[in-house]
Structure formats: structure tokens, C-alpha cells
Design an enzyme around this catalytic site. Structure first.
Site, PDB file in Angstrom:
ATOM      1  N   HIS A   1     -33.856  39.411 -32.883  1.00  0.00           N
ATOM      2  CA  HIS A   1     -34.608  40.111 -33.920  1.00  0.00           C
ATOM      3  C   HIS A   1     -35.426  41.227 -33.267  1.00  0.00           C
ATOM      4  O   HIS A   1     -36.167  40.979 -32.311  1.00  0.00           O
ATOM      5  CB  HIS A   1     -35.559  39.157 -34.633  1.00  0.00           C
ATOM      6  CG  HIS A   1     -34.917  37.881 -35.085  1.00  0.00           C
ATOM      7  ND1 HIS A   1     -34.981  37.432 -36.386  1.00  0.00           N
ATOM      8  CD2 HIS A   1     -34.210  36.929 -34.415  1.00  0.00           C
ATOM      9  CE1 HIS A   1     -34.338  36.285 -36.495  1.00  0.00           C
ATOM     10  NE2 HIS A   1     -33.867  35.954 -35.311  1.00  0.00           N
TER      11      HIS A   1
ATOM     12  N   ASN B   1     -38.047  28.210 -17.004  1.00  0.00           N
ATOM     13  CA  ASN B   1     -37.615  29.407 -16.281  1.00  0.00           C
ATOM     14  C   ASN B   1     -38.308  30.687 -16.746  1.00  0.00           C
ATOM     15  O   ASN B   1     -38.197  31.724 -16.086  1.00  0.00           O
ATOM     16  CB  ASN B   1     -36.100  29.581 -16.400  1.00  0.00           C
ATOM     17  CG  ASN B   1     -35.348  28.658 -15.470  1.00  0.00           C
ATOM     18  OD1 ASN B   1     -35.930  27.711 -14.939  1.00  0.00           O
ATOM     19  ND2 ASN B   1     -34.076  28.905 -15.275  1.00  0.00           N
ATOM     20  N   TYR B   2     -39.014  30.655 -17.873  1.00  0.00           N
ATOM     21  CA  TYR B   2     -39.723  31.852 -18.312  1.00  0.00           C
ATOM     22  C   TYR B   2     -41.120  31.964 -17.700  1.00  0.00           C
ATOM     23  O   TYR B   2     -41.772  33.009 -17.834  1.00  0.00           O
ATOM     24  CB  TYR B   2     -39.827  31.892 -19.844  1.00  0.00           C
ATOM     25  CG  TYR B   2     -38.503  32.071 -20.542  1.00  0.00           C
ATOM     26  CD1 TYR B   2     -37.376  32.535 -19.855  1.00  0.00           C
ATOM     27  CD2 TYR B   2     -38.361  31.781 -21.890  1.00  0.00           C
ATOM     28  CE1 TYR B   2     -36.171  32.696 -20.490  1.00  0.00           C
ATOM     29  CE2 TYR B   2     -37.145  31.939 -22.539  1.00  0.00           C
ATOM     30  CZ  TYR B   2     -36.054  32.387 -21.834  1.00  0.00           C
ATOM     31  OH  TYR B   2     -34.850  32.542 -22.474  1.00  0.00           O
TER      32      TYR B   2
END
Length: 325
Positions: free
Chosen positions: A71, A257-258
Site C-alpha cells: 500500500h 529481522n527488522y
């Protein structure tokens, strides 16, 4: 190294436990031809109905097909000077176009995928598509290092367990449009498939059956200075806060992982177990306890640490502090 340590470093953040100097991996077979596509639909073109339906379809598609919904805020082509939301349905199918079109007509006709939307490639060539290289680029393009200067980046994550109603999606888009910066993006990545077939405790990564999709909130900017940084971080935080009613809770789960330091972090030279448990359970849920046990055994003095590392069991003061001098 032992089964427990091997389990810990295959999803629990190897940097918490030591330095990994080699891996042995097993490759899997892929078809000679894969198919990629990117179908872009704006609000005015009916994106709301398609995005809502995607939640019920994407997590349950055959394992050979992945469709992400990204988005983003774009300039409207129907209302001059105004912004709208565009949803890009980005897919990869392990096979050729013909069976993909047949599958989509049965399982996701709302997207209206056509042959002209699809591009057949080798698996290696599909990496160019995911990176965003223009059509016609060759594999050698991957050898070129980007030369776009400094880019600042912030990412957050969420997990969605119940489909977001149409009115909820519409309110999310209104919130995104309300920000002054059109670089704000939200990615919906479907789970299910092989992800859901593996036990929560098989690896430290616990976000499996029961999750419809993961949300990533990537935000990048190039302007230097604390003013620009504060503006972009506040924008990211505002959207994240707005999403609270639609995502997981107790804990509000996150993707390791972010590396989102805003969900909890220790200074790099100090580890408070209570703080570590706060972010640790968001990343690893019940697997956090086993990770702590492994850490306590292999690195009891907490030599390998960072702002979001796994802590050893605390001493009587509840924290470990080290002077590297």
C-alpha cells in the site's frame, strides 16, 4: 556445538551467542521458469474490495504462489492535486503463466490477473524484479553497487491474526493520506503455506500458524539533519500507533529481522533482563525462555551483546554491566 545452540542461532540472532564463521546449506529445486507480476489498483479502481479479499485468499494459496500487497500513497489521476492510495499486488509463481492464470481465475478472480501482467523468467532473473530493476535488465546488473547517496531508513512490523474489515482498511488509508510525505508505505506479506506447517518451537522464529499476514512499515528518506529525522520517525510512529486495534496484542508481536529499537532496547554496554524480556517476547514469544537458557550456558558473562541481544539469566541486581576498558 550441541543441539540447543544450533537451534538458537537458526533464528534467534546468532550475534547474541558468538561469531558464525561458516554455514552448510541445502539448496532446493526450483522450476526452470517462474512467473512474476505486479498489478496496481487505486482506491478509485476498486482497491478496497480487492485488498479486503486478499486477506482471505493469500494465506491459503498453494505453496507455489506468493502474493504481497503493498500500500502506498500516490497522486490521484482522477482528482487533480489530491492523493489516493494504490495497492500493488506483487506475485511470484513457481511455474509458467498459463497455469498461473488458471489458478488465479479459480482462487482470486477479484484481482483480474491477465497474461499481459505476467513476466516469465528464470529464478535468478526474478531477483531483478524484486529489486526493482527496469524490464530488460540482465543478471550482471546485480553487480553494480547503488550510487544514490545516503539513505536513512526506519522499519517497523506487526502481525495480523484476524482479517481487517473494509472500514478499517479505509481508515488506515485515510490516515496514510493525511501525512505530508508520500513515501510512507505499508507491505502486507501473507503467511500460511509452509510457514504454518512448522511448529512454533521448531526454530526460535515463532510466528507461524494463526497469522494471516505480517505487516512491514518501511520508510526511507534522504534529507539530512535531526529535524528531518524527527519528522519521519514521528510519522512512522503515528501510523504504527493507529494500527494497534488491527494487529496482535499481549504481546504485540514483531519480526526480529527488522530490528525496531522502539519496541524496547538496552544500551549496548548494559543489559537489563526486564527490558530484554519486553522486546524478546515480542520477537520470540515463548521461545525467549529457551534462548535465555542457551545464552546463560554458552555466554554467561554476556560478552556478545547489542541493544536487542538475548540476555543471560540475571544476577541479583537484575542486569549485567561491563567496562570494555
Amino acid at each position: 556445538m550441541g543441539e540447543d545452540l544450533f537451534w538458537a542461532i537458526t533464528g534467534g540472532g546468532a550475534a547474541s551467542f558468538g561469531v558464525v564463521i561458516s554455514w552448510k546449506i541445502k539448496l532446493v529445486s526450483v522450476p526452470k521458469t517462474v512467473t512474476v507480476f505486479n498489478v496496481r489498483i487505486t482506491v478509485e479502481q476498486g482497491a478496497l474490495d480487492v485488498a479486503h479479499r486478499w486477506q482471505f485468499v493469500a494465506p491459503h494459496l498453494p505453496n507455489e504462489l506468493f502474493i504481497r500487497a503493498t500500500h502506498s500513497v500516490v497522486v490521484s489521476t482522477t482528482k487533480e492535486g489530491e492523493f489516493t492510495v494504490q495497492v500493488s499486488f506483487i506475485g511470484l509463481f513457481l511455474g509458467s503463466t498459463k497455469p498461473l492464470i488458471s489458478l488465479m481465475k479459480r482462487r482470486f478472480p477479484e484481482l483480474g490477473l491477465k497474461k499481459s501482467d505476467c513476466s516469465e523468467r528464470s529464478w535468478a532473473e526474478s531477483t531483478l524484479f524484486w529489486y526493482g530493476f527496469p524490464e530488460g535488465s540482465t543478471i550482471e546488473s546485480l553487480l553494480d553497487r547503488p550510487k544514490n547517496g545516503s539513505v536513512y531508513f526506519k522499519s517497523r512490523s506487526d502481525y495480523v491474526k484476524k482479517a481487517i474489515p473494509k472500514e478499517g482498511i479505509a481508515s488506515i488509508w485515510e490516515t496514510m493520506i493525511g501525512f505530508e510525505n508520500t513515501q510512507l508505505v505499508m507491505q502486507w506479506n501473507p503467511y500460511g503455506g509452509r510457514m504454518a506447517e512448522i511448529s512454533e518451537s521448531a526454530t526460535p522464529f515463532p510466528h507461524r500458524a494463526g497469522n494471516l499476514f505480517k505487516i512491514q512499515y518501511p520508510l526511507a528518506w534522504t534529507e539530512e539533519g535531526t529535524k528531518s529525522e524527527k519528522f519521519h520517525l514521528n510519522m512512522s510512529r503515528s501510523l504504527f500507533d493507529f494500527m494497534t486495534p488491527f494487529v496482535s496484542s499481549s504481546p504485540r508481536e514483531a519480526f526480529f529481522n527488522y530490528r525496531d529499537l522502539d519496541i524496547g532496547a538496552n544500551p549496548s554496554d548494559e543489559t537489563n533482563y526486564g527490558v530484554a524480556e519486553e522486546f524478546g517476547r515480542k520477537y520470540f514469544k515463548g521461545n525467549f525462555d529457551r534462548l535465555v537458557e542457551v545464552k546463560t550456558r554458552v555466554d554467561p558473562h554476556n560478552f556478545f551483546r547489542n541493544e536487542q541481544s538475548i540476555p543471560p539469566l540475571p544476577n541479583s541486581r537484575g542486569k549485567f554491566q561491563h567496562n570494555l576498558n
